[in-house]
Design an enzyme around this catalytic site. Structure first.
Site, PDB file in Angstrom:
ATOM      1  N   CYS A   2     -70.655  19.055  64.839  1.00  0.00           N
ATOM      2  CA  CYS A   2     -70.681  20.241  65.669  1.00  0.00           C
ATOM      3  C   CYS A   2     -71.862  21.078  65.220  1.00  0.00           C
ATOM      4  O   CYS A   2     -72.513  20.766  64.230  1.00  0.00           O
ATOM      5  CB  CYS A   2     -69.403  21.044  65.468  1.00  0.00           C
ATOM      6  SG  CYS A   2     -67.921  20.041  65.661  1.00  0.00           S
ATOM      7  N   ARG A  27     -75.574  18.889  69.350  1.00  0.00           N
ATOM      8  CA  ARG A  27     -74.600  18.389  68.381  1.00  0.00           C
ATOM      9  C   ARG A  27     -73.216  18.185  68.989  1.00  0.00           C
ATOM     10  O   ARG A  27     -72.305  17.709  68.310  1.00  0.00           O
ATOM     11  CB  ARG A  27     -74.477  19.367  67.214  1.00  0.00           C
ATOM     12  CG  ARG A  27     -75.677  19.344  66.332  1.00  0.00           C
ATOM     13  CD  ARG A  27     -75.631  20.440  65.314  1.00  0.00           C
ATOM     14  NE  ARG A  27     -76.633  20.188  64.312  1.00  0.00           N
ATOM     15  CZ  ARG A  27     -76.387  19.669  63.124  1.00  0.00           C
ATOM     16  NH1 ARG A  27     -75.170  19.378  62.750  1.00  0.00           N
ATOM     17  NH2 ARG A  27     -77.372  19.454  62.275  1.00  0.00           N
ATOM     18  N   TRP A  74     -68.034  18.905  69.002  1.00  0.00           N
ATOM     19  CA  TRP A  74     -67.827  17.521  69.408  1.00  0.00           C
ATOM     20  C   TRP A  74     -66.506  17.132  68.748  1.00  0.00           C
ATOM     21  O   TRP A  74     -66.408  17.076  67.524  1.00  0.00           O
ATOM     22  CB  TRP A  74     -68.970  16.638  68.931  1.00  0.00           C
ATOM     23  CG  TRP A  74     -68.888  15.234  69.451  1.00  0.00           C
ATOM     24  CD1 TRP A  74     -69.287  14.783  70.676  1.00  0.00           C
ATOM     25  CD2 TRP A  74     -68.379  14.091  68.755  1.00  0.00           C
ATOM     26  NE1 TRP A  74     -69.046  13.437  70.788  1.00  0.00           N
ATOM     27  CE2 TRP A  74     -68.496  12.984  69.625  1.00  0.00           C
ATOM     28  CE3 TRP A  74     -67.833  13.892  67.499  1.00  0.00           C
ATOM     29  CZ2 TRP A  74     -68.079  11.705  69.262  1.00  0.00           C
ATOM     30  CZ3 TRP A  74     -67.424  12.613  67.138  1.00  0.00           C
ATOM     31  CH2 TRP A  74     -67.542  11.537  68.020  1.00  0.00           C
ATOM     32  N   ASN A  98     -68.405  22.335  60.694  1.00  0.00           N
ATOM     33  CA  ASN A  98     -68.968  21.054  61.130  1.00  0.00           C
ATOM     34  C   ASN A  98     -68.603  20.037  60.071  1.00  0.00           C
ATOM     35  O   ASN A  98     -68.887  20.260  58.892  1.00  0.00           O
ATOM     36  CB  ASN A  98     -70.491  21.174  61.257  1.00  0.00           C
ATOM     37  CG  ASN A  98     -71.159  19.812  61.388  1.00  0.00           C
ATOM     38  OD1 ASN A  98     -70.593  18.895  61.967  1.00  0.00           O
ATOM     39  ND2 ASN A  98     -72.350  19.687  60.840  1.00  0.00           N
ATOM     40  N   GLY A  99     -67.965  18.942  60.470  1.00  0.00           N
ATOM     41  CA  GLY A  99     -67.600  17.907  59.500  1.00  0.00           C
ATOM     42  C   GLY A  99     -66.145  17.523  59.662  1.00  0.00           C
ATOM     43  O   GLY A  99     -65.529  17.785  60.697  1.00  0.00           O
ATOM     44  N   GLU A 479     -81.306  -2.127  74.168  1.00  0.00           N
ATOM     45  CA  GLU A 479     -81.671  -0.746  74.513  1.00  0.00           C
ATOM     46  C   GLU A 479     -81.352  -0.471  75.994  1.00  0.00           C
ATOM     47  O   GLU A 479     -80.794   0.578  76.329  1.00  0.00           O
ATOM     48  CB  GLU A 479     -83.160  -0.518  74.199  1.00  0.00           C
ATOM     49  CG  GLU A 479     -83.787   0.746  74.773  1.00  0.00           C
ATOM     50  CD  GLU A 479     -83.209   2.039  74.222  1.00  0.00           C
ATOM     51  OE1 GLU A 479     -82.350   1.990  73.342  1.00  0.00           O
ATOM     52  OE2 GLU A 479     -83.623   3.101  74.715  1.00  0.00           O
ATOM     53  N   LYS A 483     -78.528   2.261  77.228  1.00  0.00           N
ATOM     54  CA  LYS A 483     -78.914   3.396  78.069  1.00  0.00           C
ATOM     55  C   LYS A 483     -78.067   3.400  79.342  1.00  0.00           C
ATOM     56  O   LYS A 483     -77.619   4.442  79.791  1.00  0.00           O
ATOM     57  CB  LYS A 483     -80.404   3.291  78.393  1.00  0.00           C
ATOM     58  CG  LYS A 483     -81.168   4.547  78.279  1.00  0.00           C
ATOM     59  CD  LYS A 483     -81.844   4.893  76.994  1.00  0.00           C
ATOM     60  CE  LYS A 483     -80.995   4.962  75.779  1.00  0.00           C
ATOM     61  NZ  LYS A 483     -81.787   5.205  74.574  1.00  0.00           N
ATOM     62  N   GLU A 486     -74.555   4.602  78.520  1.00  0.00           N
ATOM     63  CA  GLU A 486     -74.508   6.020  78.142  1.00  0.00           C
ATOM     64  C   GLU A 486     -74.571   6.953  79.337  1.00  0.00           C
ATOM     65  O   GLU A 486     -73.830   7.917  79.397  1.00  0.00           O
ATOM     66  CB  GLU A 486     -75.713   6.359  77.249  1.00  0.00           C
ATOM     67  CG  GLU A 486     -75.576   5.917  75.828  1.00  0.00           C
ATOM     68  CD  GLU A 486     -76.754   6.390  75.008  1.00  0.00           C
ATOM     69  OE1 GLU A 486     -77.900   6.053  75.349  1.00  0.00           O
ATOM     70  OE2 GLU A 486     -76.542   7.097  74.018  1.00  0.00           O
ATOM     71  N   HIS A 502     -73.332 -19.967  75.759  1.00  0.00           N
ATOM     72  CA  HIS A 502     -72.254 -20.107  74.774  1.00  0.00           C
ATOM     73  C   HIS A 502     -71.113 -19.137  75.052  1.00  0.00           C
ATOM     74  O   HIS A 502     -70.342 -18.812  74.160  1.00  0.00           O
ATOM     75  CB  HIS A 502     -72.803 -19.901  73.360  1.00  0.00           C
ATOM     76  CG  HIS A 502     -73.854 -20.905  73.001  1.00  0.00           C
ATOM     77  ND1 HIS A 502     -73.562 -22.219  72.702  1.00  0.00           N
ATOM     78  CD2 HIS A 502     -75.201 -20.806  72.950  1.00  0.00           C
ATOM     79  CE1 HIS A 502     -74.682 -22.876  72.470  1.00  0.00           C
ATOM     80  NE2 HIS A 502     -75.699 -22.032  72.616  1.00  0.00           N
ATOM     81  N   LYS A 602     -76.022  14.566  70.826  1.00  0.00           N
ATOM     82  CA  LYS A 602     -77.375  14.123  70.484  1.00  0.00           C
ATOM     83  C   LYS A 602     -77.464  13.717  69.024  1.00  0.00           C
ATOM     84  O   LYS A 602     -78.171  12.782  68.681  1.00  0.00           O
ATOM     85  CB  LYS A 602     -78.354  15.278  70.781  1.00  0.00           C
ATOM     86  CG  LYS A 602     -79.803  14.952  70.508  1.00  0.00           C
ATOM     87  CD  LYS A 602     -80.349  14.027  71.560  1.00  0.00           C
ATOM     88  CE  LYS A 602     -81.774  13.602  71.299  1.00  0.00           C
ATOM     89  NZ  LYS A 602     -82.063  12.303  71.933  1.00  0.00           N
TER      90      LYS A 602
HETATM   91  C1  F6R Z   1     -79.049   6.331  72.393  1.00  0.00           C
HETATM   92  C2  F6R Z   1     -79.064   7.345  71.376  1.00  0.00           C
HETATM   93  C3  F6R Z   1     -78.296   7.110  70.126  1.00  0.00           C
HETATM   94  C4  F6R Z   1     -79.152   7.470  68.913  1.00  0.00           C
HETATM   95  C5  F6R Z   1     -78.328   7.338  67.630  1.00  0.00           C
HETATM   96  C6  F6R Z   1     -79.138   7.639  66.386  1.00  0.00           C
HETATM   97  O1  F6R Z   1     -79.705   6.746  73.549  1.00  0.00           O
HETATM   98  O2  F6R Z   1     -79.676   8.363  71.535  1.00  0.00           O
HETATM   99  O3  F6R Z   1     -77.855   5.801  70.058  1.00  0.00           O
HETATM  100  O4  F6R Z   1     -80.264   6.614  68.886  1.00  0.00           O
HETATM  101  O5  F6R Z   1     -77.238   8.233  67.675  1.00  0.00           O
HETATM  102  O6  F6R Z   1     -79.581   8.961  66.368  1.00  0.00           O
HETATM  103  P1  F6R Z   1     -80.777   9.390  65.437  1.00  0.00           P
HETATM  104  O7  F6R Z   1     -81.982   8.658  65.880  1.00  0.00           O
HETATM  105  O8  F6R Z   1     -80.884  10.870  65.615  1.00  0.00           O
HETATM  106  O9  F6R Z   1     -80.393   9.012  64.038  1.00  0.00           O
END
Ligand code: F6R
Length: 607
Positions: A2, A27, A74, A98-99, A479, A483, A486, A502, A602
Site C-alpha cells: 500500500c 501501490r 492493495w 504498508n506490509g 510478455e 499483458k 493483465e 506435447h 504497480k
Molecule cells: C507486468 C508488470 C509486472 C511487473 C512486476 C515487477 O506488466 O508490470 O509484472 O513487471 O510486478 O515489477 P518491478 O519491475 O517494479 O519489480
C-alpha cells in the site's frame, strides 16, 4: 502493499495528503482513506475503490486539520471494503500501514482477551489496538508506539497520529520502505520520495528496524532498542510536477509511444557515440572473472531477464541461471562464490526481488541491478545500478520500462562478451549498429496500428489465447500473454512453440487464437512448422514477423503483421512492443480499465 503518507504542519493537511496519495496510487487502488487531527480529536474519511471515490467523499464531507495520515490500499488481509480501508484506529490513535503483520492473529486474540474491540478483519488494526491498550495503560504515545513495535512480526511501514497531540506523528519501518521529508516548519512521512516530491526534496530514509518521532520542527530517529540514531538527509532529484497523459487516451498509449525515445535515451547512456562501443560505468567487480550469473526479477521484468539470459549466454558464453524472485530465495540454489546476482526491476521496490537480493548477497554474490527508479530501496542496496532511462511509468502494466530493461541487458551482454573475449570487434560493431537502429525501427511500428487493430478484433472475441515463440521469443510470448491477461482479462498462455505438440495442441480449435512471434532468423523454419501443425488443426493465427519471414510464411496466418526489419539480436525488443500494442488494442475493445486493471498494483511491496 500500500502507499502511506503523513503530514505534521501549518497548512491544511487533507489536500497535501490527497495529492500524495495520487502519486502513491501505483501501490494499490482497492480503497483509500485520510485521518486528521481536528481540535485534538481524530476524524477520518474513507472510500472503497479508486482515489477519486475518496475525493467525492471529501467534497461532500471536508476534513480539516494540520496533521494527518493517508493511505491507498492493495488488499491483503480483509476484503477491499470501506470498513477495511485505512486509517484504522480508536479515539486515541489512528494508524496507516504498508506490509503484513504476520502475528496478527495471536495479537488479536491477546488484545480481545484484554478487552479491546476490533472493527475490521485487517492485520493493521492489531497495531492500532495494541497502541491503544498501551495508551490506556498510561504510556505516552512514544512509549506506546515503541512497546507495540517490539511485539510485531512481519513487514511494515507505519504512520500514526494521536488524539490530543496535534503536532506529533510516529513512523516506523521494518521490511517496507519509509521516507521522512523535511519541510519548513512542517514534516512528512511517505512510502517513497515520489509521494513527497511536491512537498520537499529533503529526504531521509529510515533504516530497517528504526522508528521516528516527528513534530513540526524535525524528527528524532531511534533504533529498535530505543537508542537515538543519526539521520542522513539527502536531496531528491524527483520532479514535483504531476505527470499527465499528454492528450493520449491512457497512460499505456502514451508510454507505448515513448518506446523509441526511451530506448534511445537508455542506449545513449551505455554506448559511446564516438567509438560506437558499449561503455559501462566502472563496476566494483570484474566481468571477466564472474563464474556465473543469477538473474532474478518478477513478472515482465523477469521476462526481460529471460531475454537477457539468452543474450548473455550466446554473446558472452557465461552460464546464466534465471528464476522468478519469489522462488529463487526458497530454492536456495548453490551459488558460485564471487558470482553475480543480476536483479531487474522497474520500481526497485518489489518485495520478492528485494528479498532475493538479500539472499543472493548472503550467498556471496555481487549485486548488479537494472532499475528505473534511481531513488529506490534496491538502488540503495545494490553494489551497482544500471539505469533504465524510461522516466516515470504510470500505467500498471509495464511497457516502456520493459524495453529499456532489454536495452540495458543487451549492452551488458556485449560488454560481458568483450570482457570475456567471446565477441570480436566486428561482432560488437554489428550488434551496436543494430541497437542504434532500434529507436527508428520502433517508431516505424506505430504505422502497424490498423493491422494490429484488425488482429485485436479477432483476439478480443476469444476466451483463451495461446502465445508461441522460440529462443528469446519464448519470453516475447510470455510478455504478450501476461499483458493480455493483465489489461483485457482474457486467459492467455505462452509456450515454447516446440512444446505445443506435447500438450497445448489439444486446446487448439477455431475459438483459440494463436499469437506467434516469428522473426526470419535461425529458428524461423522450425517455428513455422509448429504453426503449420496448429493451422492444420483449425488454429487461427496472428503472426508477427518481418518482410523476409512474411515472404516465406505463405498463407498460413489469418493476420500477418510485418514488423520493420531488424537484426536477430534486437528482434525481441521490436516484437515485445508489437505484442504490447496488440494487448492494448484488445483492452480498448473490451473496454477495461487499461491503466489500473483490477486486482493489480504497480509496485508489489508484499511477498
Ligand atoms: C507486468 C508488470 C509486472 C511487473 C512486476 C515487477 O506488466 O508490470 O509484472 O513487471 O510486478 O515489477 P518491478 O519491475 O517494479 O519489480
Amino acid at each position: 502493499m500500500c502507499g502511506i503518507v503523513g503530514v505534521v504542519g501549518t497548512r491544511e493537511a487533507t489536500p497535501l495528503l490527497f495529492d500524495a496519495l495520487r502519486r502513491l496510487e501505483y501501490r494499490g487502488y482497492d480503497s483509500a482513506g485520510i485521518a486528521t487531527l481536528v481540535g485534538g480529536h481524530i476524524d477520518r474519511r474513507r472510500a472503497q475503490g479508486k482515489l477519486d471515490r475518496l475525493g467525492s467523499v471529501l467534497e461532500r464531507r471536508p476534513l480539516d486539520g494540520l496533521t494527518g495520515i493517508g493511505h491507498t490500499r492493495w488488499a491483503t488481509h480483509g476484503a477491499p471494503t470501506e470498513g477495511n480501508a485505512h486509517p484504522h484506529g480508536t479515539e486515541r490513535v489512528s494508524v496507516v500501514h504498508n506490509g503484513i503483520i504476520e502475528n496478527h492473529a495471536e495479537l488479536r486474540a491477546e488484545l480481545e482477551a484484554a478487552g479491546q474491540c476490533f472493527d475490521t478483519e485487517t492485520d493493521t488494526e492489531t497495531v492500532a489496538q495494541l497502541v491503544d491498550l498501551n495508551l490506556k495503560r498510561g504510556m505516552s504515545p512514544r512509549e506506546a508506539a515503541h512497546a507495540c513495535l517490539s511485539r510485531l512480526h512481519g513487514a511494515y511501514a507505519l504512520a500514526m497520529i494521536f488524539a490530543g497531540h496535534p503536532e506529533l506523528m510516529i513512523g516506523a519501518r521494518h521490511g517496507a520502505p519509509l521516507a521522512i521529508g523535511y519541510g519548513d516548519d512542517e514534516m512528512f512521512l511517505g512510502s517513497d520520495s515520489l509521494a513527497l516530491a511536491p512537498l520537499t526534496r529533503r529526504i531521509a530514509y529510515l533504516r530497517d528496524g528504526d522508528w521516528a518521532v516527528l513534530s513540526r520542527g524535525g524528527a528524532e530517529v531511534f533504533d529498535a532498542a530505543g537508542r537515538q540514531v543519526p539521520v542522513e538527509i539527502t536531496t531528491s532529484a524527483l520532479p514535483g510536477n504531476a505527470i499527465g497523459k499528454d492528450g493520449y487516451r491512457h497512460y499505456m498509449e502514451k508510454e507505448l509511444r515513448e518506446h523509441p525515445l526511451v530506448i534511445g535515451q537508455t542506449l545513449q547512456r551505455m554506448i559511446d557515440a564516438a567509438t560506437r562501443r558499449v561503455v559501462l560505468p566502472e563496476l566494483p567487480f570484474d566481468l571477466a572473472r564472474i563464474p556465473r550469473i543469477t538473474i532474478t526479477a518478477c513478472g515482465s521484468a523477469f521476462y526481460a531477464g529471460l531475454i537477457g539470459r539468452w543474450w548473455l549466454e550466446s554473446e558472452a558464453r557465461i552460464p546464466v541461471d534465471a528464476d522468478v524472485a519469489s522462488e529463487l530465495r526458497y530454492r536456495e540454489p548453490p551459488l558460485a562464490p564471487g558470482g553475480l546476482g543480476l536483479l531487474i526491476s522497474q520500481s526497485g521496490e518489489t518485495a520478492d526481488t528485494l528479498a532475493a537480493l538479500h539472499s543472493l548477497r548472503a550467498g556471496g554474490q555481487h549485486i548488479l541491478s537494472v532499475l528505473n527508479v534511481a531513488e529506490s530501496t534496491m538502488a540503495r542496496e545494490s553494489d551497482m545500478v544500471l539505469d533504465t532511462v524510461a522516466g516515470p511509468e504510470i500505467c500498471v502494466a509495464s511497457t516502456k520500462a520493459f524495453t529499456a530493461q532489454l536495452s540495458v541487458l543487451a549492452c551488458l551482454a556485449i560488454a560481458t562478451g568483450r570482457a570475456r573475449g567471446t565477441i570480436s570487434d566486428a561482432r560488437e560493431e554489428a550488434l551496436v549498429a543494430a541497437l542504434l537502429d532500434l529507436p527508428g525501427r520502433a517508431a516505424e511500428l506505430f504505422a502497424l496500428g490498423p493491422a494490429i487493430q484488425a488482429a485485436a478484433a479477432m483476439v478480443a472475441e476469444a476466451r483463451d489465447v495461446l502465445y508461441l515463440g522460440r529462443g528469446a521469443h519464448v519470453a516475447v510470448a510470455l510478455e504478450g500473454a501476461l499483458k493480455l491477461k493483465e489489461i483485457s482479462y482474457i486467459h492467455a498462455e505462452a509456450y515454447a512453440a516446440g512444446e505445443m505438440k506435447h500438450g497445448p495442441i489439444a486446446l487448439i480449435d477455431r475459438s483459440v487464437p494463436i499469437v506467434a512471434s516469428v522473426p526470419s532468423g535461425r529458428l524461423f523454419e522450425k517455428t513455422a512448422s509448429n504453426l503449420q501443425e496448429a493451422r492444420a488443426r483449425g488454429g487461427r493465427l496472428v503472426v508477427f514477423t518481418d518482410a523476409a519471414g512474411a515472404a516465406r510464411m505463405g498463407r498460413l496466418a489469418e493476420h500477418l503483421i510485418v514488423l520493420p526489419d531488424s537484426h536477430d539480436f534486437t528482434a525481441p525488443i521490436l516484437h515485445s512492443i508489437a505484442v504490447q500494442m496488440l494487448a492494448y488494442e484488445v483492452a480498448l475493445l473490451k473496454g477495461t480499465d487499461v491503466d489500473q486493471p483490477r486486482n493489480l498494483a504497480k509496485s508489489v511491496t508484499v511477498e
